[in-house]
Design an enzyme around this catalytic site. Structure first.
Site, PDB file in Angstrom:
ATOM      1  N   ASP A  74       1.950 -58.938  -2.779  1.00 29.69           N
ATOM      2  CA  ASP A  74       2.696 -59.277  -1.572  1.00 29.69           C
ATOM      3  C   ASP A  74       1.712 -59.657  -0.471  1.00 29.69           C
ATOM      4  O   ASP A  74       0.846 -58.858  -0.083  1.00 29.69           O
ATOM      5  CB  ASP A  74       3.558 -58.087  -1.133  1.00 29.69           C
ATOM      6  N   THR A 107       4.911 -65.087   2.973  1.00 31.14           N
ATOM      7  CA  THR A 107       3.756 -64.624   3.740  1.00 31.14           C
ATOM      8  C   THR A 107       2.438 -65.108   3.130  1.00 31.14           C
ATOM      9  O   THR A 107       1.475 -65.369   3.856  1.00 31.14           O
ATOM     10  CB  THR A 107       3.744 -63.090   3.810  1.00 31.14           C
ATOM     11  N   THR A 108       2.375 -65.233   1.808  1.00 33.15           N
ATOM     12  CA  THR A 108       1.161 -65.739   1.174  1.00 33.15           C
ATOM     13  C   THR A 108       1.003 -67.228   1.443  1.00 33.15           C
ATOM     14  O   THR A 108      -0.087 -67.705   1.787  1.00 33.15           O
ATOM     15  CB  THR A 108       1.199 -65.480  -0.347  1.00 33.15           C
ATOM     16  N   ASP A 405      11.788 -58.323   0.143  1.00 36.50           N
ATOM     17  CA  ASP A 405      11.688 -59.781   0.164  1.00 36.50           C
ATOM     18  C   ASP A 405      12.990 -60.426  -0.297  1.00 36.50           C
ATOM     19  O   ASP A 405      13.451 -61.420   0.282  1.00 36.50           O
ATOM     20  CB  ASP A 405      10.535 -60.243  -0.725  1.00 36.50           C
TER      21      ASP A 405
END
Length: 543
Positions: A74, A107-108, A405
């Site tokens: 994550d 987010t990545t 998520d």
């Protein structure tokens, strides 16, 4: 001939001061060199999380200073747990947190995209283009990219009774998580949890009504969604009933104990009679408290504080089941779910402040016979709890992040039900649009726009690399398909199913997530390109 005398600066004890020549060695980067240093720091952080992108992305082991191990892919978790000293690296952490707070997914990708944009900016700086002109070109390209992504978006129609299309979007999100093997189970939990608390007319989701809890034992398949509240507590006395129907709950933040003076005090007991009077006072106080609870009509007590054996015994004698040491957040959730009021003093307890639930039961499971309280059939039927199971704490923690998520994806689609195609298809379509628009720009900003277009390809390249595919070959093939067929749904075949058509493979991402990634990454790059110096705060104070 006498040697020359050397004078030393001395302290009050006659010892010479030692002068360290550090200032001559210290240099302060300014201007273009400072910007390049910032870009290098950001690229280093971006490359760390780049290998975690996509369904075949690799996990990271995070080791805390205490030696605790955390395995995750994550992006927000990796970024928040890294100990970074560089100021621009910390800005990337804030970038990831902003994406996580606003959208909850992607987010990545936003960190990888920001790193690629900064690397392209460095090449333009080497060619002599001013950083502000680069930032202006990136802003212009971002507008075109966002417009193209919105143009190619499709709508996902869903309702509480028809969630098949919604489930396909969530499975794309869960494909890279540890729960991918049980994605059907977690997809259903995420949909049921969010739609239980969502207001579809106002397009709003109240995450405060959703609690995610986990317990070691069993497998991920044993996870379930409870229509109510689950707390990791049991009855305060083993002889209290394990099941209560039509529960009327007194939610207390006041302790079940005699009142004590606030100041320092000392009590001397010198005889048996004095001790008995003290014991009688405490007993009468306990009985008075229990009477006030009984008079209100409550048949279950949930208390934030603990109480001793005497109070516990009296509660049992009066047929009043109780749960003690319930945390503040759990107490608030119980109050919301049961439509009760948290009572800070016994004098304020009344029937209208009691919470109501159809069933409160104590459940036990596992070989260790762990016990938990389940409050079901609550007055506020919107409150739910996702109860996760797993073989160890690491799996449960990662499952919680995956479910968060997934629920954020559902929330995003409740707010805006448009989706774009995954596998890098949306980024490739935006890249082609920006490159085409750059040909019509007469100013120097065209170079920045082409660099923006090249940076957008990093998502597709990273997906191909992490899937073990030849990245440049796959990117060129997908781009040619999008150009020749004028279709924006061709992407990288990460799962090696032999089909690059993301529309047929049902690989989707929420539009709001992609749009936010582009906007946040561009804003961060503009901020970095405008920083040409870093001044320590204490140095400013000394001036």
């Amino acid at each position: 001939m006498t040697e020359p005398q050397v004078a030393y600066a001395q302290d009050e004890y006659g010892n010479p001061f030692i002068v360290v020549r550090d200032q001559g060695k210290k240099t302060r980067a300014q201007g273009t060199q400072a910007i390049k240093d910032h870009i290098k720091a950001a690229s280093t952080v971006s490359n760390i999380v780049r290998t975690s992108l996509g369904p075949r992305g690799l996990d990271k082991i995070m080791i805390s200073p205490d030696g605790d191990i955390q395995v995750t892919n994550d992006g927000a978790t990796i970024m928040s747990n890294m100990e970074l000293e560089h100021q621009i690296a910390k800005l990337l952490v804030q970038l990831s947190k902003s994406q996580d707070d606003e959208i909850g997914d992607g987010t990545t990708g936003v960190v990888v995209l920001a790193g690629a944009l900064l690397e392209q900016a460095e090449m333009l700086i080497d060619r002599g283009i001013h950083p502000i002109r680069i930032a202006d070109g990136f802003d212009r390209a971002c507008e075109i990219a966002v417009h193209e992504v919105e143009r190619t978006a499709d709508k996902v129609e869903f309702s509480p009774g028809q969630v098949d299309e919604l489930a396909k979007v969530i499975k794309t999100c869960l494909g890279s998580k540890i729960v991918s093997g049980t994605s059907d189970k977690f997809t259903q939990i995420a949909i049921d949890a969010v739609l239980s608390v969502a207001d579809l007319d106002r397009r709003d989701v109240d995450f405060e009504l959703i609690k995610v809890d986990g317990k070691v034992g069993g497998s991920l398949e044993d996870s379930a969604l409870v229509k109510g509240v689950v707390i990791d507590k049991d009855m305060s006395h083993p002889q209290m009933p394990r099941e209560i129907r039509d529960a009327r709950i007194a939610i207390l933040t006041c302790p079940l104990e005699p009142p004590r003076p606030k100041t320092k005090h000392k009590l001397d007991i010198s005889s048996v009679e004095e001790y008995r009077r003290l014991e009688e006072y405490e007993r009468s106080t306990f009985e008075n408290m229990i009477k006030q609870i009984k008079d209100s009509g409550a048949n279950l007590v949930v208390c934030q504080w603990g109480f001793d054996d005497e109070a516990n015994h009296l509660l049992l004698q009066h047929g009043l089941p109780a749960v003690r040491w319930v945390g503040g957040p759990e107490l608030e959730l119980i109050a919301i779910a049961t439509n009760g009021r948290i009572v800070p003093r016994f004098e304020e307890l009344s029937a209208d402040k009691l919470g109501h639930a159809g069933l409160v039961r104590e459940v036990s499971f596992g070989t260790t016979q762990d016990r938990m309280m389940v409050i079901e059939e609550c007055a506020n039927t919107r409150a739910v709890t996702a109860f996760l199971r797993g073989s160890n704490k690491m799996i449960i923690d990662e499952a919680k992040r995956a479910l968060h998520d997934a629920m954020c994806v559902v929330r995003s689609l409740v707010k805006d039900n448009r989706v774009v195609y995954g596998g890098g298809a949306a980024e490739i379509a935006a890249s082609l649009a920006v490159a085409q628009a750059a040909d019509d720009i007469p100013s120097i900003e065209q170079y920045a726009m082409r660099a923006f277009s090249t940076a957008l390809d990093i998502i597709s390249l990273a997906l191909a690399e992490n899937s073990g595919l030849p990245p440049i070959e796959n990117l060129a093939m997908v781009k040619s398909k999008q150009v020749n067929e004028k279709k924006a749904y061709y992407g990288i075949d990460c799962m090696n199913v032999g089909n690059n058509n993301m529309k047929e493979c049902r690989v989707f991402d929420p539009l709001v997530s992609k749009r936010q990634q582009l906007l946040l990454a561009t804003q961060l790059v503009r901020a970095v390109l405008k920083i040409d110096d870093v001044i320590e705060q204490h140095a400013v104070d000394e001036m």
